[in-house]
Write an enzyme that holds these catalytic residues in place. Structure first.
Site, mmCIF file in Angstrom:
data_model
loop_
_atom_site.group_PDB
_atom_site.id
_atom_site.type_symbol
_atom_site.label_atom_id
_atom_site.label_comp_id
_atom_site.label_asym_id
_atom_site.label_seq_id
_atom_site.Cartn_x
_atom_site.Cartn_y
_atom_site.Cartn_z
ATOM 1 N N GLU A 149 97.044 33.696 16.605
ATOM 2 C CA GLU A 149 98.163 33.812 15.645
ATOM 3 C C GLU A 149 99.269 34.697 16.215
ATOM 4 O O GLU A 149 100.453 34.429 16.021
ATOM 5 C CB GLU A 149 97.638 34.359 14.315
ATOM 6 C CG GLU A 149 96.757 33.334 13.597
ATOM 7 C CD GLU A 149 96.134 33.874 12.327
ATOM 8 O OE1 GLU A 149 95.427 34.900 12.405
ATOM 9 O OE2 GLU A 149 96.366 33.283 11.263
ATOM 10 N N ALA B 63 91.418 39.483 14.901
ATOM 11 C CA ALA B 63 91.503 40.708 14.111
ATOM 12 C C ALA B 63 90.226 41.507 14.356
ATOM 13 O O ALA B 63 89.231 40.961 14.832
ATOM 14 C CB ALA B 63 91.611 40.337 12.635
ATOM 15 N N GLY C 149 93.183 35.861 14.992
ATOM 16 C CA GLY C 149 94.434 36.623 14.976
ATOM 17 C C GLY C 149 95.068 36.721 16.352
ATOM 18 O O GLY C 149 96.287 36.906 16.462
ATOM 19 N N GLU D 61 88.286 31.567 12.580
ATOM 20 C CA GLU D 61 87.991 32.324 11.367
ATOM 21 C C GLU D 61 86.950 31.667 10.473
ATOM 22 O O GLU D 61 86.164 32.344 9.805
ATOM 23 C CB GLU D 61 89.280 32.543 10.558
ATOM 24 C CG GLU D 61 90.256 33.538 11.157
ATOM 25 C CD GLU D 61 91.212 32.940 12.184
ATOM 26 O OE1 GLU D 61 90.951 31.814 12.660
ATOM 27 O OE2 GLU D 61 92.216 33.603 12.501
HETATM 28 C C1 3H9 Z 1 90.694 36.994 12.374
HETATM 29 O O1 3H9 Z 1 91.240 37.070 13.435
HETATM 30 C C2 3H9 Z 1 91.415 36.956 11.064
HETATM 31 C C3 3H9 Z 1 92.880 36.688 11.223
HETATM 32 O O2 3H9 Z 1 93.163 35.340 11.040
HETATM 33 C C4 3H9 Z 1 93.713 37.317 10.137
HETATM 34 C C5 3H9 Z 1 93.692 38.705 9.858
HETATM 35 C C6 3H9 Z 1 94.621 39.130 8.771
HETATM 36 N N1 3H9 Z 1 86.279 42.390 16.004
HETATM 37 O O3 3H9 Z 1 80.483 38.468 21.446
HETATM 38 P P1 3H9 Z 1 80.368 39.557 22.432
HETATM 39 C C7 3H9 Z 1 82.597 42.908 19.563
HETATM 40 S S1 3H9 Z 1 89.012 36.963 12.276
HETATM 41 C C8 3H9 Z 1 85.458 43.412 16.254
HETATM 42 O O4 3H9 Z 1 79.029 40.109 22.718
HETATM 43 P P2 3H9 Z 1 81.192 37.760 24.520
HETATM 44 C C9 3H9 Z 1 81.176 42.416 19.402
HETATM 45 O O5 3H9 Z 1 80.640 42.800 18.167
HETATM 46 C C10 3H9 Z 1 88.450 37.131 13.940
HETATM 47 N N2 3H9 Z 1 84.521 43.407 17.214
HETATM 48 O O6 3H9 Z 1 81.072 39.177 23.829
HETATM 49 C C11 3H9 Z 1 80.503 43.093 20.577
HETATM 50 O O7 3H9 Z 1 80.283 44.445 20.224
HETATM 51 P P3 3H9 Z 1 78.996 45.234 20.763
HETATM 52 C C12 3H9 Z 1 88.596 35.883 14.715
HETATM 53 C C13 3H9 Z 1 84.400 42.301 17.957
HETATM 54 O O8 3H9 Z 1 81.861 37.999 25.806
HETATM 55 C C14 3H9 Z 1 81.578 43.076 21.663
HETATM 56 O O9 3H9 Z 1 82.814 42.908 20.965
HETATM 57 N N3 3H9 Z 1 87.975 36.047 16.012
HETATM 58 C C15 3H9 Z 1 85.227 41.196 17.747
HETATM 59 O O10 3H9 Z 1 79.902 37.044 24.508
HETATM 60 C C16 3H9 Z 1 81.432 41.941 22.648
HETATM 61 O O11 3H9 Z 1 81.316 40.718 21.928
HETATM 62 C C17 3H9 Z 1 86.711 35.695 16.252
HETATM 63 O O12 3H9 Z 1 86.046 35.165 15.408
HETATM 64 C C18 3H9 Z 1 86.198 41.265 16.734
HETATM 65 N N4 3H9 Z 1 87.030 40.237 16.493
HETATM 66 O O13 3H9 Z 1 82.139 36.907 23.576
HETATM 67 C C19 3H9 Z 1 86.194 35.956 17.632
HETATM 68 N N5 3H9 Z 1 84.878 40.230 18.639
HETATM 69 O O14 3H9 Z 1 79.094 45.190 22.247
HETATM 70 C C20 3H9 Z 1 84.915 36.740 17.576
HETATM 71 C C21 3H9 Z 1 83.882 40.737 19.370
HETATM 72 O O15 3H9 Z 1 79.096 46.542 20.144
HETATM 73 N N6 3H9 Z 1 84.413 37.087 18.880
HETATM 74 N N7 3H9 Z 1 83.588 41.987 18.976
HETATM 75 O O16 3H9 Z 1 77.821 44.423 20.264
HETATM 76 C C22 3H9 Z 1 83.818 36.195 19.694
HETATM 77 O O17 3H9 Z 1 83.732 35.012 19.428
HETATM 78 C C23 3H9 Z 1 83.228 36.729 20.965
HETATM 79 O O18 3H9 Z 1 83.038 38.109 20.808
HETATM 80 C C24 3H9 Z 1 84.095 36.501 22.238
HETATM 81 C C25 3H9 Z 1 83.465 37.268 23.435
HETATM 82 C C26 3H9 Z 1 84.123 34.996 22.562
HETATM 83 C C27 3H9 Z 1 85.482 37.004 22.058
#
Ligand code: 3H9
Length: 691
Positions: free
Chosen positions: A105, A63, A102, A125
């Site tokens: 999901e 999400a 998400g 999450e």
């Molecule tokens: C969820 O899904 C809830 C659901 O169950 C239900 C909903 C109803 N959203 O980490 P990076 C941005 S909760 C917004 O440097 P990498 C991040 O801030 C979510 N922004 O890259 C950064 O921005 P900036 C569950 C996001 O290659 C840029 O993307 N998901 C999100 O080292 C690059 O990120 C997670 O917990 C996001 N979801 O790693 C996954 N994700 O460049 C969270 C990233 O402006 N994300 N950004 O600083 C990660 O673990 C890592 O970002 C990922 C990539 C492994 C994907």
């Protein structure tokens, strides 16, 4: 249709492509067109099957975290997943990169998941203080079984495609053209015909669950959750998935999600997610980075060895320098032992160990550092020794090599003067054990070149560290604030709190351990040596050291440790010593409550953070939070000291500091101007100096 979702139908297979850089997060700009596309395709006879794929570097990574805390815009993810489950033709998620939260999901709403062999799948999450809110807790157990699902959801750790296939989460793993294979899979499945069972209707794996074993596993997890609500909610939701009908379990998951997402813990953890990413940004995005291929480490003691391992683990060849062959041998033996422990624990394969050990080259000759692009000094913490090392380095290092000191306290500007190239000198303050601890303070000295700083900030990420740029002062951000946190420790004890009471106030707050336990673990002699060097004293801690009580390593410190045990036991001798010292100093002892312990330790910690901001030693309040959570165990559910200051109420903090200032007369309680302004405006003011 918005450009974030596009549809192409070829040979009867519709490919729905999500394109929302950087990580294809499911913002409302994706959800709306995605919902519309799927609703259209459901009834479109031209599409016999549907593949959901993503453009760019990853499948949907979750999400959009920036939307949490704002009013929810329709359609929600769960409506999209529900819609997917009404589609009577095969639906396939083509997963590359990461399918997280998400994102997974969404994939669970499909009948099938085809994953690239390098893909990682997980419900992450919990790391944001949440539980999966798009049906993940109810659907994942139906594919992989309740116990495996519980482990994945409570840890938040993603699994690789191969493991996902073995567990029943992925239906195929692809080595090659993922999209082509997913289309082929979808087409052949459509050709075969028949009914396709939605994940919600697959109950076989759940029926196999041993509920008693599951609950025992859940109880164990609860015990380890250390005050965090999310892991408990995750366990409760998976329990519901086993015991309740699908729709009821889904509704219960929703209720738990709504509660968590609006709570302080999740706010704190989301703050940290963005804070860590922000901290990694140093000005000069367009600066040319220096090439770092070989790293030199001077000193093969605990610190140097750990740093060397951190680089070898990141794939860098390392030259390890010591003063004698014996010292080098001792250092290498320790490194080999550490790797052997990892192999015996199953966290490292024998092959990987050999590969890493193969990256080490030992030397006792400074000339061997000539081919290193980065050289980190990790020798004895003494200015004269460090300056001598840097003088020698200046003579042998190649032009443009970055010269770093791992000092914890010393003035990096002064160290830089012992070279003719201060632009190449900076601090890299690792935390012990350096191969495991995530934090790295990058110390920017007055003359450090911006490209050297940017190079090291990038490099930190490559070796898995969370880096924060800090300015020069005694102890930088972390250790300077640690001194402020510990300043009242002795007074609290003299006034009547026991080491056990102080530590309990900390662990109840959510710290992994309190200051006395931490002192015993680190070695009380370290602080003692440091105090002596600075002409400082600490009545009780000094006496403990004079008696040879250095902590765990001598079996006695603030506590007693039974032969080789790490479990602290109350030591009446220490309590007696404290009472005696209090008597000698004429300090009356009284009952001291946990609130007072927290006020007198954590409020000065925040106050010091405010001074650090004011002096430009840290560029942002959130950088300080990153330091404290990753280096010192500040509870993640409270977001770091500066974030927690907002939760606790800065007005109250200022008032109580003033109270203690008046009562004790000690300057540590004098509220910093930046803290006072925070109390007035609700936002931290920074001068951005460290950058
Ligand atoms: C969820 O899904 C809830 C659901 O169950 C239900 C909903 C109803 N959203 O980490 P990076 C941005 S909760 C917004 O440097 P990498 C991040 O801030 C979510 N922004 O890259 C950064 O921005 P900036 C569950 C996001 O290659 C840029 O993307 N998901 C999100 O080292 C690059 O990120 C997670 O917990 C996001 N979801 O790693 C996954 N994700 O460049 C969270 C990233 O402006 N994300 N950004 O600083 C990660 O673990 C890592 O970002 C990922 C990539 C492994 C994907």
């Amino acid at each position: 249709m918005s450009s974030s979702v596009s549809v192409a139908i070829e040979n009867g297979v519709a490919v729905v492509t999500i394109d929302n850089p950087p990580v294809n997060a499911l913002s409302v700009y994706v959800r709306k067109p995605l919902y519309e596309a799927l609703a259209t395709l459901r009834d479109d006879p031209a599409a016999r099957a549907i593949v959901i794929a993503c453009a760019g570097r990853t499948f949907v990574a979750g999400a959009d975290i920036t939307e949490f805390g704002k009013p929810v815009e329709q359609p929600e993810l769960r409506a999209i997943v529900a819609l997917l489950e009404t589609i009577a033709k095969p639906t396939v998620a083509a997963i590359h990169g990461t399918a997280l939260g998400g994102g997974l999901e969404l994939a669970l709403g499909c009948h099938f998941r085809v994953a690239d062999q390098g893909a990682r799948l997980g419900l992450t999450e919990v790391k944001l203080g949440l539980l999966p809110g798009g049906g993940g807790t109810v659907r994942l157990p139906r594919l992989v079984g309740a116990e495996k699902a519980l482990g994945m959801i409570v840890s938040g750790a993603p699994i690789l495609a191969g493991e996902a296939k073995a567990a029943g989460l992925a239906d195929a793993v692809v080595d090659g053209d993922l999209l082509a294979e997913a289309i082929r899979f979808a087409s052949e499945t459509a050709d075969r015909g028949g009914a396709f069972i939605a994940v919600r209707d697959r109950n076989d794996r759940l029926a196999e669950t041993d509920l008693a074993a599951f609950d025992a596993q859940a109880t164990d997890l609860a015990r380890k959750s250390r005050g965090l609500d999310a892991p408990l909610a995750c366990a409760e939701a998976v329990h519901n998935a086993i015991t309740l009908p699908f729709d009821e379990a889904l509704a219960a998951e929703r209720a738990l999600f709504v509660k968590l997402v609006s709570g302080d813990q999740s706010r704190a953890q989301r703050h940290l997610f963005f804070a860590e990413r922000e901290a990694a940004k140093v000005p000069g995005k367009d600066l040319q980075r220096r090439t770092i291929e070989r790293v030199g480490i001077i000193g093969a003691g605990t610190m140097g060895g750990g740093i060397a391992m951190a680089f070898a683990n990141g794939g860098f060849p390392v030259t390890l320098l010591e003063t004698s062959a014996e010292a080098l041998q001792r250092g290498m033996a320790m490194i080999e032992k550490n790797y052997a422990v990892s192999v015996s624990r199953g966290s490292l394969t024998g092959e990987a160990r050999e590969q890493r050990l193969g990256l080490f080259k030992g030397s006792t000759d400074y000339a061997d550092l000539a081919d290193c692009d980065l050289i980190i000094e990790a020798v004895f913490e003494d200015m004269a020794v460090k300056k001598e090392v840097f003088g020698k380095l200046d003579a042998v290092a190649r032009p443009g090599a970055i010269l770093a000191t791992n000092t914890s306290y010393l003035d990096v500007n002064e160290i830089a003067t012992s070279t003719a190239r201060p632009r190449d000198v900076l601090g890299m303050h690792f935390f012990s054990p350096a191969n495991a601890m995530k934090l790295l303070e990058i110390v920017r000295a007055e003359k450090t070149a911006p490209d050297a700083l940017a190079t090291v900030a990038d490099l930190a990420r490559r070796i898995g560290k969370v880096a924060v740029v800090v300015g020069v002062c005694h102890g930088f951000v972390g250790n300077r604030m640690l001194s402020a946190r510990g300043a009242e420790n002795e007074f609290l004890l003299l006034e009547g709190a026991t080491p056990g009471q102080v530590d309990k106030a900390f662990t109840d707050f959510g710290w992994p351990m309190g200051p006395c336990q931490m002192g015993d673990l680190a070695g009380l002699d370290i602080g003692w040596r440091n105090r002596k060097a600075r002409g400082l004293t600490a009545v009780i801690a000094d006496t403990l050291c004079e008696e040879g009580r250095f902590g765990q390593k001598t079996g006695r410190g603030w506590y007693r440790y039974e032969s080789g045990s790490r479990e602290p036991a109350t030591d009446p001798e220490v309590e007696k010593l404290i009472r005696t010292k209090a008597g000698e100093l004429g300090i009356a002892q009284r009952e001291i409550g946990a609130d007072e312990i927290i006020e007198r330790t954590l409020y000065p910690l925040i106050n010091e953070g405010a001074k650090i901001l004011q002096e430009g030693i840290a560029a942002r309040a959130s950088d300080i939070d990153v330091v404290w959570v990753n280096g010192y165990g500040f509870p993640i559910g409270k977001g770091g000291p500066m974030f927690w200051a907002g939760l606790e109420g800065a007005v109250r903090i200022v008032e109580r500091l003033e109270y203690w200032r008046q009562r004790t007369g000690r300057g540590i309680f004098e509220p910093a101007p930046v803290l006072r302004r925070f109390a007035e405006t609700g936002s931290w003011e920074a001068v951005g100096g460290a950058l």
